[in-house]
Write a protein that holds these residues in place. Structure first.
Motif, PDB file in Angstrom:
ATOM      1  N   ASP A  95       4.520  10.400  -4.294  1.00 38.56           N
ATOM      2  CA  ASP A  95       3.313  11.161  -3.995  1.00 38.56           C
ATOM      3  C   ASP A  95       2.111  10.655  -4.789  1.00 38.56           C
ATOM      4  O   ASP A  95       0.955  10.906  -4.407  1.00 38.56           O
ATOM      5  N   GLN A 105      -3.153  10.520  -9.191  1.00 40.75           N
ATOM      6  CA  GLN A 105      -2.656   9.408  -8.379  1.00 40.75           C
ATOM      7  C   GLN A 105      -3.016   8.055  -8.986  1.00 40.75           C
ATOM      8  O   GLN A 105      -3.937   7.935  -9.798  1.00 40.75           O
ATOM      9  N   ALA A 145       6.306   9.868   1.098  1.00 38.78           N
ATOM     10  CA  ALA A 145       6.098  10.969   0.153  1.00 38.78           C
ATOM     11  C   ALA A 145       7.419  11.332  -0.511  1.00 38.78           C
ATOM     12  O   ALA A 145       8.503  10.944  -0.065  1.00 38.78           O
TER      13      ALA A 145
END
Length: 404
Positions: A181, A194, A221
């Motif tokens: 993710d 991220q 994901a």
């Protein structure tokens, strides 16, 4: 954990070459020959002149000076059709066929010509400046062996042999599946938690450079449905390489999710640094290599395991990484139980050998150090300490697997 040597053996024993295809030689450079190549003609097809001058009989120029009558000329593509007798010569140019009755070339610098009479000032032994028929190759002779990576030089050779098409192994298709993710592609909006996905780009570039075809399936994901669905894109590939998700955390789902899809694990975790959480198995008939998520780990694992596997897929013998000698610029401590690959840079030379310095921080997430590195210093498990000035073997990153 198993050793690096055992892991490599298991991977290579499970890989089989891909199918073959026939391609034009214009498209064959860099491809691996699937069948041996045999000459379809003799080169040169007849005796040719290697210089501009005059074609003569050697016996006519045994005594110098010698005066000969010029009865014609021979040029490349336009040979002299008659026969040359005693006391006669033919004007000849480089690449032209020798006329019947001649056996030697007198270069034009060693002659004087007046009309149809040429005076030879320097003699020559029989065969001087003559390219004999078949001196390069003859029809039916073997030229290139199966398993050879074709170079531009090989293309020229095959063209001269009148070979327009060759059988080669098709380019192996390697499906790349990143997981996490936290990953986004370069240039995409970046959340506070991220990072940029780099592994697929690095590994894809290595695959393409080695002669394969990389297929980027995207980023799955951290959930079962996403990983399962995206992994289906590898069904027609020759190998699936996952990037990340092979460790022991709750979000490392590759082994558990793909296990439900038929993944049979050969091994998981090896005694290697970086690259401990390496996984290998078979997913419904497709070899699967599960790479660690750290970028340095995935790149080094690609050098050590993926490139030799690609060799077999492409129909060639797996190559060993090429090492060269170097000198240490500092002490190196004793190694532990894992085979270590230390990133290092060349900082000079000593006694004609590269002088190397390993990076003080060997963290497997450091892309800046990886980019700056020139080589790897491989340390066997439990290797003894090394001293400054000691000679070692290094693996050059840009030539780890030179074509041979």
């Amino acid at each position: 954990m198993i050793s690096v040597e055992e892991a490599l053996k298991n991977i290579l024993s499970a890989i089989k070459p891909v199918s073959t295809e026939t391609v034009s030689i214009q498209l064959a450079s860099g491809r691996i020959l699937a069948e041996p190549v045999t000459a379809r003609r003799t080169q040169p097809p007849s005796d040719l002149s290697a210089m501009d001058g005059y074609a003569v009989k050697a016996s006519d120029v045994a005594v110098i000076p010698a005066k000969l009558s010029v009865i014609g000329e021979s040029a490349a593509g336009h040979g002299f059709e008659g026969s040359v007798g005693t006391g006669e010569a033919v004007r000849i140019f480089t690449g032209a066929p020798l006329p019947k009755g001649t056996d030697t070339i007198i270069i034009q610098e060693d002659t004087d010509r007046d009309g149809d009479i040429v005076t030879v000032k320097e003699g020559a032994d029989e065969g001087r400046y003559v390219r004999r028929a078949g001196i390069d190759f003859r029809e039916g002779e073997p030229a290139l062996k199966a398993g050879k990576k074709l170079t531009p030089r090989d293309i020229g050779l095959m063209a001269a042999m009148n070979i327009p098409w060759v059988a080669v192994y098709r380019k192996p298709q390697i499906a790349l599946l990143s997981t996490g993710d936290e990953l986004v592609r370069p240039g995409e909006p970046l959340g506070s938690n991220q990072i940029i996905s780099t592994n697929s780009l690095v590994v894809a570039a290595m695959i393409e450079q080695a002669g394969g075809e990389a297929i980027d399936l995207g980023i799955a994901a951290d959930n079962e449905d996403s990983l399962r669905q995206m992994a289906q894109g590898a069904a027609k590939a020759d190998m699936l390489v996952t990037l990340g998700g092979a460790s022991v955390g709750d979000h490392d789902l590759v082994q558990s999710v793909l296990g439900k899809e038929g993944l049979q694990i050969d091994f998981w975790r090896i005694a290697m640094r970086p690259g401990k959480p390496l996984m290998f198995g078979d997913l419904a008939g497709t070899p699967m290599l599960g790479m660690p998520g750290n970028p340095v780990s995935s790149m080094i694992c690609s050098y050590i395991f993926l490139i030799p596997a690609l060799d077999i897929l492409m129909g060639r013998a797996p190559r060993d990484p090429k090492s060269i000698p170097a000198i240490l610029s500092h002490d190196v401590k004793q190694n532990d139980q894992r085979q270590d690959y230390l990133r290092a840079k060349i900082v000079g030379d000593q006694d004609g050998l590269p002088l190397i310095e390993t990076f003080s921080n060997q963290d497997s997430s450091l892309l800046s150090a990886l980019s700056e590195a020139d080589c790897l210093l491989m340390r066997l498990p439990h290797a003894d300490p090394l001293n400054k000035g000691q000679q070692v073997e290094i693996l050059m990153l840009e030539a780890a697997y030179p074509d041979v």
